[in-house]
Design a protein around this motif. Structure first.
Motif, PDB file in Angstrom:
ATOM      1  N   SER A 181      51.278  48.695  43.983  1.00 48.52           N
ATOM      2  CA  SER A 181      50.826  48.379  45.587  1.00 48.52           C
ATOM      3  C   SER A 181      49.675  48.193  46.129  1.00 48.52           C
ATOM      4  O   SER A 181      49.395  47.894  47.015  1.00 48.52           O
ATOM      5  N   ASP A 182      48.685  48.467  45.085  1.00 45.12           N
ATOM      6  CA  ASP A 182      47.399  48.286  45.614  1.00 45.12           C
ATOM      7  C   ASP A 182      46.661  47.658  44.277  1.00 45.12           C
ATOM      8  O   ASP A 182      47.083  47.444  43.049  1.00 45.12           O
ATOM      9  N   VAL A 183      45.432  47.219  44.453  1.00 41.29           N
ATOM     10  CA  VAL A 183      44.630  46.409  43.154  1.00 41.29           C
ATOM     11  C   VAL A 183      44.611  47.381  42.186  1.00 41.29           C
ATOM     12  O   VAL A 183      44.370  48.505  42.185  1.00 41.29           O
ATOM     13  N   SER A 184      44.686  46.848  40.723  1.00 37.12           N
ATOM     14  CA  SER A 184      44.989  47.594  39.697  1.00 37.12           C
ATOM     15  C   SER A 184      43.450  48.101  39.586  1.00 37.12           C
ATOM     16  O   SER A 184      42.504  47.378  39.637  1.00 37.12           O
ATOM     17  N   PRO A 185      43.170  49.181  38.836  1.00 38.03           N
ATOM     18  CA  PRO A 185      42.004  49.647  38.621  1.00 38.03           C
ATOM     19  C   PRO A 185      40.982  48.614  37.510  1.00 38.03           C
ATOM     20  O   PRO A 185      40.230  48.813  37.873  1.00 38.03           O
ATOM     21  N   ARG A 186      42.018  48.226  36.648  1.00 35.54           N
ATOM     22  CA  ARG A 186      41.205  47.130  35.814  1.00 35.54           C
ATOM     23  C   ARG A 186      40.877  45.861  36.644  1.00 35.54           C
ATOM     24  O   ARG A 186      40.032  45.241  35.821  1.00 35.54           O
ATOM     25  N   ARG A 187      41.122  45.725  37.719  1.00 35.62           N
ATOM     26  CA  ARG A 187      40.586  44.260  38.455  1.00 35.62           C
ATOM     27  C   ARG A 187      40.027  44.930  39.804  1.00 35.62           C
ATOM     28  O   ARG A 187      39.967  43.896  40.787  1.00 35.62           O
ATOM     29  N   TYR A 188      39.691  46.073  40.003  1.00 35.65           N
ATOM     30  CA  TYR A 188      38.980  46.585  41.156  1.00 35.65           C
ATOM     31  C   TYR A 188      37.424  46.027  41.272  1.00 35.65           C
ATOM     32  O   TYR A 188      36.898  45.842  42.433  1.00 35.65           O
ATOM     33  N   PHE A 189      36.723  45.923  40.125  1.00 36.58           N
ATOM     34  CA  PHE A 189      35.297  45.693  40.101  1.00 36.58           C
ATOM     35  C   PHE A 189      35.160  44.048  40.269  1.00 36.58           C
ATOM     36  O   PHE A 189      35.038  43.512  39.209  1.00 36.58           O
ATOM     37  N   CYS A 190      35.425  43.424  41.171  1.00 35.53           N
ATOM     38  CA  CYS A 190      35.339  42.040  41.457  1.00 35.53           C
ATOM     39  C   CYS A 190      34.191  41.416  40.830  1.00 35.53           C
ATOM     40  O   CYS A 190      34.355  40.306  40.082  1.00 35.53           O
ATOM     41  N   LEU A 191      33.127  41.844  40.734  1.00 35.56           N
ATOM     42  CA  LEU A 191      31.801  41.270  40.381  1.00 35.56           C
ATOM     43  C   LEU A 191      31.703  41.310  38.797  1.00 35.56           C
ATOM     44  O   LEU A 191      30.611  40.805  38.039  1.00 35.56           O
ATOM     45  N   GLN A 192      32.583  41.775  38.206  1.00 32.06           N
ATOM     46  CA  GLN A 192      32.487  41.785  36.693  1.00 32.06           C
ATOM     47  C   GLN A 192      32.887  40.132  36.546  1.00 32.06           C
ATOM     48  O   GLN A 192      32.503  39.667  35.228  1.00 32.06           O
ATOM     49  N   CYS A 193      33.870  39.480  37.259  1.00 31.94           N
ATOM     50  CA  CYS A 193      34.363  38.177  37.088  1.00 31.94           C
ATOM     51  C   CYS A 193      33.998  37.227  37.982  1.00 31.94           C
ATOM     52  O   CYS A 193      33.449  35.946  37.466  1.00 31.94           O
ATOM     53  N   HIS A 194      33.855  37.625  39.114  1.00 33.15           N
ATOM     54  CA  HIS A 194      33.608  36.649  40.328  1.00 33.15           C
ATOM     55  C   HIS A 194      31.986  36.875  40.610  1.00 33.15           C
ATOM     56  O   HIS A 194      31.707  38.008  41.043  1.00 33.15           O
ATOM     57  N   VAL A 195      31.531  35.771  40.754  1.00 30.68           N
ATOM     58  CA  VAL A 195      30.119  35.500  40.861  1.00 30.68           C
ATOM     59  C   VAL A 195      29.704  34.548  41.739  1.00 30.68           C
ATOM     60  O   VAL A 195      30.393  33.572  41.939  1.00 30.68           O
ATOM     61  N   PRO A 196      28.802  34.695  42.707  1.00 35.94           N
ATOM     62  CA  PRO A 196      28.552  33.672  43.825  1.00 35.94           C
ATOM     63  C   PRO A 196      27.619  32.672  43.159  1.00 35.94           C
ATOM     64  O   PRO A 196      26.870  32.512  42.262  1.00 35.94           O
ATOM     65  N   GLN A 197      28.067  31.254  43.580  1.00 31.52           N
ATOM     66  CA  GLN A 197      27.392  30.145  43.267  1.00 31.52           C
ATOM     67  C   GLN A 197      26.063  29.900  43.861  1.00 31.52           C
ATOM     68  O   GLN A 197      25.921  29.669  45.045  1.00 31.52           O
ATOM     69  N   ALA A 198      25.091  29.884  43.073  1.00 29.83           N
ATOM     70  CA  ALA A 198      23.739  29.706  43.475  1.00 29.83           C
ATOM     71  C   ALA A 198      23.080  28.348  43.366  1.00 29.83           C
ATOM     72  O   ALA A 198      23.607  27.659  42.342  1.00 29.83           O
ATOM     73  N   ASP A 199      21.980  27.981  43.957  1.00 33.89           N
ATOM     74  CA  ASP A 199      21.332  26.568  43.280  1.00 33.89           C
ATOM     75  C   ASP A 199      20.396  26.940  42.436  1.00 33.89           C
ATOM     76  O   ASP A 199      19.183  26.389  42.576  1.00 33.89           O
ATOM     77  N   ALA A 200      20.473  27.995  41.576  1.00 35.35           N
ATOM     78  CA  ALA A 200      19.544  28.306  40.683  1.00 35.35           C
ATOM     79  C   ALA A 200      19.589  27.227  39.322  1.00 35.35           C
ATOM     80  O   ALA A 200      20.555  26.825  39.107  1.00 35.35           O
TER      81      ALA A 200
END
Length: 159
Positions: free
Chosen positions: A125-144
């Protein structure tokens, strides 16, 4: 008697090698006086005690919408800055906009249904603990600029 002689000779050889090793370390320390020996990596050579100017802050394009994927199964990139976003055991700022409860009201993309499942496929019913830390996979796209030159090409099917 033979055992005693053998034991004395073994201890003597051990002490001699320890002294020789200490002398070699001392000679290396004199050669690298001050500990500023150059470190070489893919990013180039740098002296350990040389301070270089800080890099400019990376710029994150504003409101760029969905960012295209470069390879199959790539986690979606974040199209906005995440500076000061807390993602810890106690709070997850991403869920304020992207949870199924808030996404429509906030105009944000909903979290994938896969984030609500356990490894065994049980729906939660809620986000899985193994998927809770979003920034392990999802990162912002920068002009670096890339840290290391490369010739990466997108998958043909995604062009």
């Amino acid at each position: 008697m033979k055992r005693l002689v053998l034991a004395v000779m073994t201890v003597g050889m051990f002490l001699a090698s320890a002294v020789q090793g200490a002398e070699e370390l001392n000679n290396q320390a004199v050669t690298n006086a001050g500990g500023i020996g150059g470190v070489e990596s893919l990013r180039g050579v740098s002296e350990l005690e040389t301070t270089r100017p800080a890099d400019d802050f990376k710029r994150f394009p504003r409101d760029q919408g969905t960012i295209d994927s470069d390879y199959v199964y790539q986690p979606p990139l974040v199209p906005h800055s995440i500076r000061n976003y807390e993602v810890s055991l106690n709070a997850n700022k991403c869920l304020a906009c992207h949870s199924w409860k808030n996404a429509k009201e906030m105009g944000a993309t909903k979290i994938s249904v896969t984030h609500y499942q356990t490894r065994e496929g049980q729906v939660l019913s809620d986000v899985s603990p193994r998927r809770y830390f979003c920034l392990q996979c999802h990162v912002p796209q920068a002009d670096a600029k890339p840290l290391v030159e490369n010739d990466f090409q997108r998958v043909d099917a995604l062009r």
